[in-house]
Write an enzyme that holds these catalytic residues in place. Structure first.
Site, PDB file in Angstrom:
ATOM      1  N   ALA A  87       0.722  -1.109   0.016  1.00 13.63           N
ATOM      2  CA  ALA A  87       0.169  -0.195  -0.011  1.00 13.63           C
ATOM      3  C   ALA A  87       0.838   1.302   0.070  1.00 13.63           C
ATOM      4  CB  ALA A  87      -0.923   0.063   1.270  1.00 13.63           C
ATOM      5  N   GLY A 100      -1.966   2.124  -5.558  1.00 11.34           N
ATOM      6  CA  GLY A 100      -2.075   2.514  -6.918  1.00 11.34           C
ATOM      7  C   GLY A 100      -0.736   3.174  -7.466  1.00 11.34           C
ATOM      8  N   GLU A 108      -5.641  -4.881  -8.472  1.00 12.31           N
ATOM      9  CA  GLU A 108      -5.570  -5.075  -6.979  1.00 12.31           C
ATOM     10  C   GLU A 108      -6.923  -5.009  -6.235  1.00 12.31           C
ATOM     11  OE1 GLU A 108      -1.255  -3.429  -6.366  1.00 12.31           O
ATOM     12  OE2 GLU A 108      -2.883  -1.728  -6.332  1.00 12.31           O
TER      13      GLU A 108
HETATM   14  C1  5RP Z   1       0.708  -0.921  -6.836  1.00 15.74           C
HETATM   15  C2  5RP Z   1       0.447  -0.716  -5.492  1.00 15.74           C
HETATM   16  C3  5RP Z   1       1.470  -1.123  -4.459  1.00 15.74           C
HETATM   17  O1  5RP Z   1       1.152  -1.902  -3.453  1.00 15.74           O
HETATM   18  C4  5RP Z   1       1.902   0.218  -3.955  1.00 15.74           C
HETATM   19  O2  5RP Z   1       2.353   1.053  -4.755  1.00 15.74           O
HETATM   20  C5  5RP Z   1       3.016   0.018  -2.746  1.00 15.74           C
HETATM   21  O3  5RP Z   1       4.152  -0.286  -3.561  1.00 15.74           O
HETATM   22  P1  5RP Z   1       5.835  -0.320  -3.049  1.00 15.74           P
HETATM   23  O4  5RP Z   1       5.525  -1.676  -2.185  1.00 15.74           O
HETATM   24  O5  5RP Z   1       6.566  -0.678  -4.108  1.00 15.74           O
HETATM   25  O6  5RP Z   1       5.912   0.636  -1.911  1.00 15.74           O
HETATM   26  O7  5RP Z   1      -0.593  -0.180  -4.935  1.00 15.74           O
HETATM   27  O8  5RP Z   1      -0.404  -0.482  -7.703  1.00 15.74           O
END
Ligand code: 5RP
Length: 230
Positions: A87, A100, A108
């Site tokens: 997230a 996102g 998702e």
């Molecule tokens: C992708 C997402 C990811 O879960 C969110 O961006 C977190 O990414 P990261 O683990 O690289 O910080 O929602 O659409």
């Protein structure tokens, strides 16, 4: 460039991967934290774990298949036992989320909605008092007339920026859509905002995930903390 939070993301990811049991249908998230879960599940398969998975992006699907994870789809399963995903922001009190930034919010959200249990993993920088403190809300929209959709989102109070790729072309999602990053500042009532964004013609989904997380694992200097809805 090295990710300073990589060790924490790995810790949260590896703990979450232990929740997968034989025979489950598992939703695989997207992003750098979810990638650690997929890697850990690849190792568990070597140790004899058997499960099938539905991925939330082409990128995660490619990583999973390389590691020998069997992928399936909604034609074969109408539900998912457990999804593990990252997230961008997690509201500490409500466990509502912004997701996102990795561009996979639509798949998702579909996978989260079909899951009996959604487990969110993150490093401690993602915890906030109020959604919107640091992150804009990604909104997936149809390419046709996206400018008109952006205008309507602006009328809800957002500063709207179409997302671009590194070569400056518009970012295109796995579903062939565009993302508008909508900065609302601090969001007082995320559930109402999610509904109002969803009412705009041309919007496909927003990255507001309200009341969906059953468990949040947050890795910090003192280990992995567990948060469950009140
Ligand atoms: C992708 C997402 C990811 O879960 C969110 O961006 C977190 O990414 P990261 O683990 O690289 O910080 O929602 O659409």
């Amino acid at each position: 460039m090295d990710d300073p939070a990589a060790a924490l993301k790995r810790e949260a990811g590896e703990q979450a991967a232990l929740l997968v049991e034989n025979g489950m249908v598992v939703g695989l998230g997207t992003g750098s934290t979810a990638a650690f879960v997929i890697a850990a599940l690849g190792r568990r398969i070597q140790e004899g774990l058997k499960f099938t998975a539905i991925a939330t992006s082409e990128h995660s699907a490619a990583q999973a298949s390389k590691l020998g994870i069997t992928l399936t789809d909604f034609g074969h399963h109408d539900g998912i036992d457990l999804t593990i995903d990252g997230a961008d922001e997690i509201e500490r009190k409500s466990l509502n989320l912004i997701k996102g930034l990795g561009g996979a919010l639509l798949r998702e959200k579909i996978v989260a909605a079909a899951s009996r249990r959604l487990v969110i993993i993150a490093d401690e920088r993602k915890l906030v008092r109020h959604l919107g403190e640091h992150t804009a809300v990604p909104v997936e929209v149809t390419p046709f007339a996206w400018e008109a959709t952006a205008h309507r989102l602006g009328r809800l109070g957002a500063r709207v920026s179409p997302r671009h790729d590194r070569d400056d072309s518009l970012f295109v999602t796995d579903g062939g859509n565009l993302i508008l990053d909508c900065n609302f500042g601090v969001i007082e009532d995320p559930a109402t905002l999610e509904r109002r964004i969803g009412e705009i013609v041309g919007v496909i989904e927003s990255g507001l995930f309200i009341g969906r997380a059953a468990l949040v694992l947050v890795a910090g200097a003192d280990g992995v903390a567990r948060f469950e809805p009140a």
